[in-house]
Design a protein around this motif. Structure first.
Motif, PDB file in Angstrom:
ATOM      1  N   PRO A 244       0.976  -1.092  -0.067  1.00  0.00           N
ATOM      2  CA  PRO A 244      -0.025  -0.060  -0.206  1.00  0.00           C
ATOM      3  C   PRO A 244       0.844   1.396  -0.121  1.00  0.00           C
ATOM      4  O   PRO A 244       2.046   1.340   0.849  1.00  0.00           O
ATOM      5  CB  PRO A 244      -0.915   0.008   1.222  1.00  0.00           C
ATOM      6  CG  PRO A 244       0.020  -0.801   2.166  1.00  0.00           C
ATOM      7  CD  PRO A 244       0.710  -2.011   1.171  1.00  0.00           C
ATOM      8  N   THR A 246       0.769   4.459   1.437  1.00  0.00           N
ATOM      9  CA  THR A 246       0.027   5.492   2.331  1.00  0.00           C
ATOM     10  C   THR A 246       0.581   6.748   2.566  1.00  0.00           C
ATOM     11  O   THR A 246      -0.039   7.586   3.250  1.00  0.00           O
ATOM     12  CB  THR A 246       0.300   4.479   3.828  1.00  0.00           C
ATOM     13  OG1 THR A 246       1.532   4.306   4.065  1.00  0.00           O
ATOM     14  CG2 THR A 246      -0.777   3.777   3.952  1.00  0.00           C
ATOM     15  N   VAL A 280      -5.493   0.568  -1.308  1.00  0.00           N
ATOM     16  CA  VAL A 280      -4.731   1.112  -0.219  1.00  0.00           C
ATOM     17  C   VAL A 280      -5.498   0.646   1.052  1.00  0.00           C
ATOM     18  O   VAL A 280      -4.775   0.746   2.132  1.00  0.00           O
ATOM     19  CB  VAL A 280      -4.614   2.555  -0.123  1.00  0.00           C
ATOM     20  CG1 VAL A 280      -5.993   3.270   0.355  1.00  0.00           C
ATOM     21  CG2 VAL A 280      -3.274   3.124   0.700  1.00  0.00           C
TER      22      VAL A 280
END
Length: 311
Positions: A244, A246, A280
């Motif tokens: 992911p 972030t 995500v």
């Protein structure tokens, strides 16, 4: 020179299918909003050669579908700010700040749709051959290897789809699969197993890369016997999962052990007015259709949140 501050209703961070779906609904709701995208509009979808499971299209390329999404968003008057990198983020219940290279935004609500990036092939000298035989996007780089021998590492839908795509260029494609099975759709598995240009190497791990300046050979290890074998390859494409993106949001938001943002079914994070959608966030299925669903749900909830803030 001080950056200009902008107070707006909503920021959507990321212009993949989830972010663009949110933007379509946001545009129709006449929200004062902007979509921030640090790279190319469309996300990973744009790298898909063929999409055959998106409703409304029997078959369409990823770039074509991304263009349709973008055109629809812009037709609703929503601005997509491409390549304006985020430099700082602050997310609190009563204050939200997203600072880019150009502006300091103070939105009432934020939808995080930053997606995920491919995991690197876990070999010590992987970085030495990046762009010199090691790649993660067949649509981007496959044509370089016309008439060459190519390896694909992985066993899910992405690995299977890209292996099939690479047969357009390659003399032969080897799928290096550490297990004795695939995790993909049966139709893709059948196509791979019956393709004359594809050879599947089950129970094999990629353990080393070799070549003076460019990749020309890999070493694989049989999981059952421990036997090492050399395989002449001009390129390797990795499809072993994603990580992911972030972008500092994880400083404020709860994430799981793998770094994915934790949300409920309303796409709400642990901070009121902040939502996470698409690849995500922590979720079981990662498809274009589920990403679009996430974006829709998040926007509908964000709109309610914004209206309540204005009262």
């Amino acid at each position: 020179m001080a950056k200009q501050e902008k107070e707006i209703d909503l920021i959507v961070v990321g212009a993949g299918p989830a972010g663009l779906a949110a933007a379509i609904y946001g545009g129709r709701a006449k929200l004062d909003m902007i979509v921030l995208e640090e790279k190319i509009i469309g996300g990973q979808v744009r790298n898909s050669y063929t999409i055959e499971n998106y409703p409304g299209f029997e078959k369409i390329s990823g770039s074509e579908l991304a263009d349709i999404f973008q055109k629809q968003v812009e037709s609703l008057g929503v601005t997509i700010d491409e390549f304006d990198l985020i430099e700082n983020v602050e997310l609190y219940e009563d204050k939200k700040i997203v600072e880019t290279e150009s502006y300091i935004y103070k939105p009432k609500s934020v939808i995080i749709a930053t997606g995920a990036s491919p995991k690197k092939i876990p070999v010590l000298n992987e970085s030495k051959y990046q762009g010199k035989g090691v790649h993660y996007c067949a649509v981007c780089d496959g044509a370089i290897y016309e008439g060459k021998k190519i390896g694909v590492v992985g066993g899910g839908n992405s690995a299977l789809e890209e292996a099939i795509f690479l047969t357009k260029f390659a003399e032969k494609v080897f799928i290096i699969r550490r297990h004795d099975y695939f995790n993909g759709e049966k139709s893709l598995i059948d196509e791979v197993l019956n393709h004359p240009k594809i050879e599947v190497l089950f129970n094999e791990d990629l353990v080393d890369l070799k070549g003076e300046n460019f990749l020309d050979e890999v070493v694989i290890k049989n999981k059952n016997t421990g036997k090492l074998s050399n395989l002449k390859l001009d390129a390797v494409f990795g499809y072993i999962g994603t990580e992911p993106k972030t972008n500092g949001f994880d400083k404020y938001l709860k994430v799981n052990d793998y770094g994915y943002i934790i949300t409920n079914e309303d796409m709400e994070t642990n901070i009121d007015g902040v939502y996470a959608v698409g690849d995500v966030r922590e979720k079981k299925y990662r498809q274009i259709t589920t990403a679009v669903s996430d974006g829709t749900i998040a926007l509908l909830n964000a709109e309610k949140y914004i209206v309540q803030k204005e009262r």
